[in-house]
Enzyme design. Structure first.
Site, PDB file in Angstrom:
ATOM      1  N   GLU A  37       4.826  -5.034   7.074  1.00  8.08           N
ATOM      2  CA  GLU A  37       4.064  -3.977   7.750  1.00  8.08           C
ATOM      3  C   GLU A  37       4.570  -3.731   9.173  1.00  8.08           C
ATOM      4  O   GLU A  37       4.521  -2.616   9.675  1.00  8.08           O
ATOM      5  CB  GLU A  37       2.566  -4.332   7.790  1.00  8.08           C
ATOM      6  CG  GLU A  37       1.866  -4.276   6.443  1.00  8.08           C
ATOM      7  CD  GLU A  37       1.897  -5.597   5.680  1.00  8.08           C
ATOM      8  OE1 GLU A  37       2.768  -6.461   5.957  1.00  8.08           O
ATOM      9  OE2 GLU A  37       1.045  -5.760   4.789  1.00  8.08           O
TER      10      GLU A  37
ATOM     11  N   ALA B  99       0.860  -1.182   0.000  1.00  6.07           N
ATOM     12  CA  ALA B  99       0.000   0.000   0.000  1.00  6.07           C
ATOM     13  C   ALA B  99       0.893   1.228   0.000  1.00  6.07           C
ATOM     14  O   ALA B  99       2.055   1.167   0.412  1.00  6.07           O
ATOM     15  CB  ALA B  99      -0.897  -0.023   1.222  1.00  6.07           C
TER      16      ALA B  99
ATOM     17  N   GLU C  86      -0.394  -9.424  -0.653  1.00  5.82           N
ATOM     18  CA  GLU C  86      -1.807  -9.757  -0.410  1.00  5.82           C
ATOM     19  C   GLU C  86      -2.598  -9.777  -1.719  1.00  5.82           C
ATOM     20  O   GLU C  86      -3.466 -10.627  -1.913  1.00  5.82           O
ATOM     21  CB  GLU C  86      -2.415  -8.749   0.581  1.00  5.82           C
ATOM     22  CG  GLU C  86      -1.859  -8.954   1.989  1.00  5.82           C
ATOM     23  CD  GLU C  86      -2.206  -7.829   2.954  1.00  5.82           C
ATOM     24  OE1 GLU C  86      -2.051  -6.652   2.578  1.00  5.82           O
ATOM     25  OE2 GLU C  86      -2.612  -8.124   4.083  1.00  5.82           O
TER      26      GLU C  86
ATOM     27  N   GLY D 289       0.624  -5.101   0.906  1.00  2.00           N
ATOM     28  CA  GLY D 289      -0.576  -5.211   0.080  1.00  2.00           C
ATOM     29  C   GLY D 289      -0.285  -5.841  -1.277  1.00  2.00           C
ATOM     30  O   GLY D 289      -1.175  -6.448  -1.886  1.00  2.00           O
TER      31      GLY D 289
END
Ligand code: DAK
Length: 259
Positions: free
Chosen positions: A133, A67, A113, A110
């Site tokens: 993260e 992200a 993911e 992300g």
């Protein structure tokens, strides 16, 4: 399908669509707009009868480095809640057609993911997967703890998520996170080749088989078997079932139409 941060080719090959993440300077960091574009493109491609399989790729250096940290840094919990990013991810997850991630370089946070949200992962030998993260004070938020634990098992997921370490393509293969590794110059071609192999199969069978396999991760065995049986019966209502079995009897190649 004109987007700012992705490029979409609905017919990259016969019956195969290709979505390419296109924020190269930011290593394809997934900002809100880019995620919204992926969601919208997948929705359109899922509705398009010409498309049977969808490939999502980045570039050689990065599938996606996570992200967009710069976009997230100043946000509070209410900003995050209002942005309702989870509904975007949920819609991506609900794509009915088979999704293949073609990963080269970084697939982090992300990005990892997103790759795990796909149904299969073809990786280049330079691919690096990780959920870092924790190094920026948070934890995976788009399914990382759940999908990684299911894919690679508890102790490996714990180590990756709690230390934030990256794993190599070799390790990812050994852990069962990815389908295969190919030389970097071939990773996209191999993902498209795999997509073409699936695109030759009966499309409705592929979609219901995908749905059934995914149910295996959400249900107990009895419920999963019931779900599988209903989808199995349902396929006997399709023209492609008649065509597939007739073609076998007549010793010819089946011509599936997705009907
Ligand atoms: N966000 C923003 N910019 C990024 C970025 C990221 N995740 N990753 C890289 N960049 C930018 C860098 O800032 C740099 O920009 P400039 O400084 O040139 O302007 C450019 O991309 C090139 O990066 P580097 O110079 O750092 O390149 P290196 O080769 O030295 O290092 C690296 C590559 C991938 C190891 C490094 O960039 C890195 O550690 N990046 C961050 C990786 C990371 O921590 N990823 C996890 C982010 S958190 C949610 C859903 C999902 C998520 C959250 C919520 N909801 C549904 C609510 C996910 C969270 C995350 O993914």
């Amino acid at each position: 399908m004109d987007f700012q941060y992705i490029k979409v080719d609905p017919q990259a090959k016969k019956n195969i669509a290709l979505i390419r993440l296109n924020r190269p300077k930011e290593l394809n960091a997934l900002n809100l707009q880019l995620m919204g574009e992926i969601r919208d493109a997948l929705h359109t491609l899922d509705e398009d009868d010409r498309v049977r399989v969808i490939v999502i790729a980045g570039n050689e250096r990065a599938f996606a480095a996570g992200a967009d940290i710069k976009e997230m840094a100043g946000k509070d919990a209410i900003d995050m809640l209002k942005a309702d990013q989870f509904s975007t991810w949920d819609q991506i997850r609900k794509t009915r057609k088979p999704l293949i991630a073609a990963v080269s370089g970084f697939a982090l946070g992300g990005g990892c993911e997103l790759a795990m949200t796909c149904d299969m992962i073809v990786a280049s030998e330079t691919a690096r997967f990780g959920q870092p993260e924790i190094k920026i004070g948070v934890m995976p938020g788009a399914g990382g703890t759940q999908r990684l634990a299911r894919a690679v098992g508890k102790v490996r997921a714990m180590e990756m998520v709690l230390t934030g370490k990256f794993i190599t393509a070799e390790e990812a293969l050994q852990y069962g996170l990815i389908n295969r590794i190919v030389p970097v110059e071939l990773y996209l071609r191999e993902a498209l080749r795999l997509a073409a192999e699936i695109a030759e199969m009966a499309p409705l069978a592929a979609q219901l088989a995908k749905e059934s396999i995914r149910a295996a991760f959400n249900t107990g065995l009895d419920e999963g078997l019931r779900f599988e049986r209903k989808n199995f019966y349902l396929l006997f209502a399709s023209k492609d079932q008649k065509e597939g079995m007739q073609a076998f009897v007549e010793k010819r190649k089946a011509q599936f139409r997705g009907e």
